[in-house]
Design a protein around this motif. Structure first.
Motif, PDB file in Angstrom:
ATOM      1  N   ASP A   1       0.866  -1.180   0.000  1.00 38.43           N
ATOM      2  CA  ASP A   1       0.000   0.000   0.000  1.00 38.43           C
ATOM      3  C   ASP A   1       0.904   1.233   0.000  1.00 38.43           C
ATOM      4  OD1 ASP A   1      -1.590   2.197   0.732  1.00 38.43           O
ATOM      5  OD2 ASP A   1      -2.948   0.965   1.925  1.00 38.43           O
ATOM      6  N   ILE A   2       0.997   1.897  -1.136  1.00 39.39           N
ATOM      7  CA  ILE A   2       1.926   3.020  -1.285  1.00 39.39           C
ATOM      8  C   ILE A   2       1.518   4.178  -0.384  1.00 39.39           C
ATOM      9  CG2 ILE A   2       3.037   4.568  -2.927  1.00 39.39           C
ATOM     10  CD1 ILE A   2       3.526   1.559  -3.420  1.00 39.39           C
ATOM     11  N   SER A   3       0.229   4.431  -0.281  1.00 33.66           N
ATOM     12  CA  SER A   3      -0.243   5.544   0.543  1.00 33.66           C
ATOM     13  C   SER A   3       0.110   5.329   2.016  1.00 33.66           C
ATOM     14  CB  SER A   3      -1.755   5.721   0.377  1.00 33.66           C
ATOM     15  OG  SER A   3      -2.094   5.899  -0.983  1.00 33.66           O
ATOM     16  N   GLN A   4      -0.053   4.090   2.502  1.00 31.19           N
ATOM     17  CA  GLN A   4       0.294   3.798   3.890  1.00 31.19           C
ATOM     18  C   GLN A   4       1.794   3.907   4.113  1.00 31.19           C
ATOM     19  OE1 GLN A   4      -1.980   3.094   6.474  1.00 31.19           O
ATOM     20  NE2 GLN A   4      -0.134   3.464   7.686  1.00 31.19           N
ATOM     21  N   LEU A   5       2.581   3.475   3.140  1.00 33.28           N
ATOM     22  CA  LEU A   5       4.025   3.590   3.261  1.00 33.28           C
ATOM     23  C   LEU A   5       4.437   5.053   3.369  1.00 33.28           C
ATOM     24  CD1 LEU A   5       6.820   2.236   3.229  1.00 33.28           C
ATOM     25  CD2 LEU A   5       6.771   2.389   0.731  1.00 33.28           C
ATOM     26  N   GLN A   6       3.821   5.922   2.589  1.00 34.54           N
ATOM     27  CA  GLN A   6       4.130   7.347   2.651  1.00 34.54           C
ATOM     28  C   GLN A   6       3.767   7.931   4.007  1.00 34.54           C
ATOM     29  OE1 GLN A   6       1.832   8.488  -0.782  1.00 34.54           O
ATOM     30  NE2 GLN A   6       3.628   8.513  -2.144  1.00 34.54           N
ATOM     31  N   ARG A   7       2.662   7.465   4.584  1.00 34.10           N
ATOM     32  CA  ARG A   7       2.288   7.940   5.921  1.00 34.10           C
ATOM     33  C   ARG A   7       3.263   7.443   6.978  1.00 34.10           C
ATOM     34  NH1 ARG A   7      -2.961   7.024   3.793  1.00 34.10           N
ATOM     35  NH2 ARG A   7      -3.061   4.904   4.627  1.00 34.10           N
TER      36      ARG A   7
ATOM     37  N   GLY B   1      10.675  10.205   3.808  1.00 32.54           N
ATOM     38  CA  GLY B   1      11.621   9.146   3.464  1.00 32.54           C
ATOM     39  C   GLY B   1      11.719   8.941   1.965  1.00 32.54           C
ATOM     40  N   ASP B   2      12.727   8.189   1.553  1.00 36.46           N
ATOM     41  CA  ASP B   2      12.933   7.883   0.141  1.00 36.46           C
ATOM     42  C   ASP B   2      12.038   6.704  -0.237  1.00 36.46           C
ATOM     43  OD1 ASP B   2      13.780   7.443  -2.410  1.00 36.46           O
ATOM     44  OD2 ASP B   2      15.909   7.240  -1.943  1.00 36.46           O
ATOM     45  N   VAL B   3      10.765   7.004  -0.456  1.00 34.57           N
ATOM     46  CA  VAL B   3       9.765   5.967  -0.678  1.00 34.57           C
ATOM     47  C   VAL B   3      10.048   5.179  -1.949  1.00 34.57           C
ATOM     48  CG1 VAL B   3       7.314   5.559  -1.150  1.00 34.57           C
ATOM     49  CG2 VAL B   3       7.984   7.157   0.644  1.00 34.57           C
ATOM     50  N   GLN B   4      10.512   5.839  -2.990  1.00 32.94           N
ATOM     51  CA  GLN B   4      10.789   5.154  -4.250  1.00 32.94           C
ATOM     52  C   GLN B   4      11.836   4.053  -4.060  1.00 32.94           C
ATOM     53  OE1 GLN B   4       9.496   6.052  -7.648  1.00 32.94           O
ATOM     54  NE2 GLN B   4       7.931   6.843  -6.261  1.00 32.94           N
ATOM     55  N   THR B   5      12.896   4.355  -3.336  1.00 29.38           N
ATOM     56  CA  THR B   5      13.944   3.360  -3.080  1.00 29.38           C
ATOM     57  C   THR B   5      13.398   2.211  -2.244  1.00 29.38           C
ATOM     58  OG1 THR B   5      15.698   5.014  -3.227  1.00 29.38           O
ATOM     59  CG2 THR B   5      16.208   2.981  -2.040  1.00 29.38           C
ATOM     60  N   VAL B   6      12.567   2.520  -1.264  1.00 31.15           N
ATOM     61  CA  VAL B   6      11.992   1.487  -0.400  1.00 31.15           C
ATOM     62  C   VAL B   6      11.081   0.567  -1.209  1.00 31.15           C
ATOM     63  CG1 VAL B   6      10.484   1.055   1.583  1.00 31.15           C
ATOM     64  CG2 VAL B   6      12.183   2.886   1.679  1.00 31.15           C
ATOM     65  N   ILE B   7      10.278   1.132  -2.109  1.00 32.06           N
ATOM     66  CA  ILE B   7       9.404   0.310  -2.948  1.00 32.06           C
ATOM     67  C   ILE B   7      10.221  -0.659  -3.786  1.00 32.06           C
ATOM     68  CG2 ILE B   7       7.774   0.343  -4.884  1.00 32.06           C
ATOM     69  CD1 ILE B   7       6.825   3.082  -3.863  1.00 32.06           C
ATOM     70  N   ARG B   8      11.257  -0.141  -4.413  1.00 36.80           N
ATOM     71  CA  ARG B   8      12.093  -0.987  -5.280  1.00 36.80           C
ATOM     72  C   ARG B   8      12.771  -2.093  -4.474  1.00 36.80           C
ATOM     73  NH1 ARG B   8      13.975  -0.134 -10.408  1.00 36.80           N
ATOM     74  NH2 ARG B   8      13.241   2.034 -10.366  1.00 36.80           N
ATOM     75  N   MET B   9      13.303  -1.741  -3.316  1.00 31.38           N
ATOM     76  CA  MET B   9      13.982  -2.742  -2.504  1.00 31.38           C
ATOM     77  C   MET B   9      12.998  -3.772  -1.957  1.00 31.38           C
ATOM     78  SD  MET B   9      16.836  -3.892  -1.464  1.00 31.38           S
ATOM     79  CE  MET B   9      18.049  -2.577  -1.609  1.00 31.38           C
ATOM     80  N   TRP B  10      11.818  -3.316  -1.526  1.00 33.23           N
ATOM     81  CA  TRP B  10      10.823  -4.268  -1.024  1.00 33.23           C
ATOM     82  C   TRP B  10      10.439  -5.267  -2.113  1.00 33.23           C
ATOM     83  CZ3 TRP B  10       5.836  -4.857  -3.053  1.00 33.23           C
ATOM     84  CH2 TRP B  10       5.059  -5.821  -2.399  1.00 33.23           C
ATOM     85  N   ALA B  11      10.138  -4.778  -3.313  1.00 29.55           N
ATOM     86  CA  ALA B  11       9.718  -5.671  -4.388  1.00 29.55           C
ATOM     87  C   ALA B  11      10.812  -6.672  -4.725  1.00 29.55           C
ATOM     88  CB  ALA B  11       9.340  -4.855  -5.627  1.00 29.55           C
TER      89      ALA B  11
END
Length: 368
Positions: free
Chosen positions: A231-237, A242-252
């Motif tokens: 959930d991108i919105s929850q991650l941003q909250r 934070g560097d959300v883009q990097t976190v998304i890529r690393m999580w995936a």
């Protein structure tokens, strides 16, 4: 605000293994569609991701523990070793922490483990360092306990730790310290009927050749389907600034590449998925495509179980929007080792690599 999410639909085949066992030592299982299936719990998958040996978020990191006071004492030792040596200091720290995370047992451990970020531990240590000397000097036990319970009253919940922001925290004994997870997981299930076999093993005396021990364990070699949703919105909250883009890529990357390590020394089973479908939704309900395998898959003369499973999954993914609409779906991309039949006008695109698929997904997510 419109909610966006990234879904990962993963098919992965493992060699003979026992990746996730129950209390009796047997592989976890479940009945699905009337037939027994092998299962890997979401907890086992998430732990494999958090402890992936080659894919780390760096600092701050999260730690799950029943003894946070040990880390606090270590941090305080670096700044004020004399204070840590005082007889009352460990007790005062445990008392202060109990106000946040619940009671301690008679072994000086929290009754319920807590998931903390490095940054949170350092904030706790910084607050304690300011007032710890004053509290430990109080002679009356009751007054000292009351003062210790107030030490962390100014601490606020929150974290800069990506893994804590991703996987969340639930503190059963206290209010206000939960962090809503940004990720959701299914339990992985085999797309086919369970294929457990019993493996008998023995240890042999190297000098005499005599058998020292005889045992048995269940092993299997499944093709598993699993879903992971971010959930991108929850991650941003959870990670403001934070560097959300990097976190998304690393999580995936970790979600795709991580393998639970149960029995890894005797049944090494780390593989990469044959198939990954990345779906971006904006404003729709996240979905799992597990019902595609309600009828167990069988291989045929020319197609493997993984091949049949991938074709079944894609057929289900294409037919669902015809009945219920797009449900917020804005893109769908496959990354696969398999050769799949593709309709002339396909809603699923083929990406050359996981990196390329994530590039497209992140661009779609940035359009929100």
């Amino acid at each position: 605000m419109t909610t966006s999410c990234l879904e990962l639909h993963i098919l992965q085949t493992y060699p003979s293994s026992r990746l996730n066992r129950g209390e009796d030592g047997s592989a976890k299982s479940i009945y699905f569609g009337g037939s027994p299936r092998l299962r890997i719990s979401s907890q086992a998958q998430k732990r494999a991701e958090r402890h992936h040996p080659h894919l780390r978020f760096g600092t701050p990191q999260g730690v799950r523990t029943k003894q946070p006071q040990d880390v606090i004492l270590q941090v305080l030792t670096e700044t004020n070793a004399d204070l840590v040596k005082l007889e009352q200091t460990p007790h005062v720290i445990r008392t202060a922490l109990s106000a946040l995370y619940g009671e301690y047992d008679d072994k000086n451990r929290l009754k319920t483990p807590v998931f903390l970020g490095d940054d949170e531990l350092h904030r706790i240590a910084a607050l304690l360092a300011v007032h710890l000397g004053r509290v430990t000097s109080i002679q009356d036990d009751r007054e000292r306990t009351a003062a210790a319970l107030l030490l962390l009253r100014d601490l606020r919940s929150g974290t800069a730790s990506p893994d804590l922001a991703l996987y969340g925290r639930f503190v059963a004994s206290q209010d206000g310290w939960d962090i809503e997870a940004a990720t959701s997981y299914t339990h992985a299930i085999s797309t086919h009927r369970a294929n457990n076999v019993t493996d008998f093993f023995t240890a042999v005396d190297d000098l005499t050749g005599d058998s020292l021990h005889l045992g048995q364990m269940d092993i299997s070699a499944p093709t598993m389907y699993r879903t992971a949703v971010l959930d991108i919105s929850q991650l941003q909250r959870n990670l403001p600034g934070g560097d959300v883009q990097t976190v998304i890529r690393m999580w995936a990357t970790r979600a795709v590449s991580s393998t639970p390590n149960g029995g890894r020394h005797g049944t090494f089973a780390s593989t990469q998925p044959e198939y990954v479908l990345l779906v971006v939704r904006r404003g729709g309900q996240p979905l799992t495509y597990a019902p595609a395998f309600e009828q167990a898959v069988y291989r045929d003369q020319h197609r493997s179980i993984a091949q049949v499973s991938a074709e079944r999954l894609e057929d289900y993914a294409r037919r669902l929007p015809l009945l219920y609409g797009q449900n917020g779906q804005v893109s769908a991309q496959r990354v696969t080792l398999l050769t799949l039949p593709v309709p002339e006008h396909d809603s699923i695109e083929t990406a050359s690599s996981l990196t390329a698929a994530l590039d497209v997904a992140l661009k779609e997510l940035q359009r929100e």
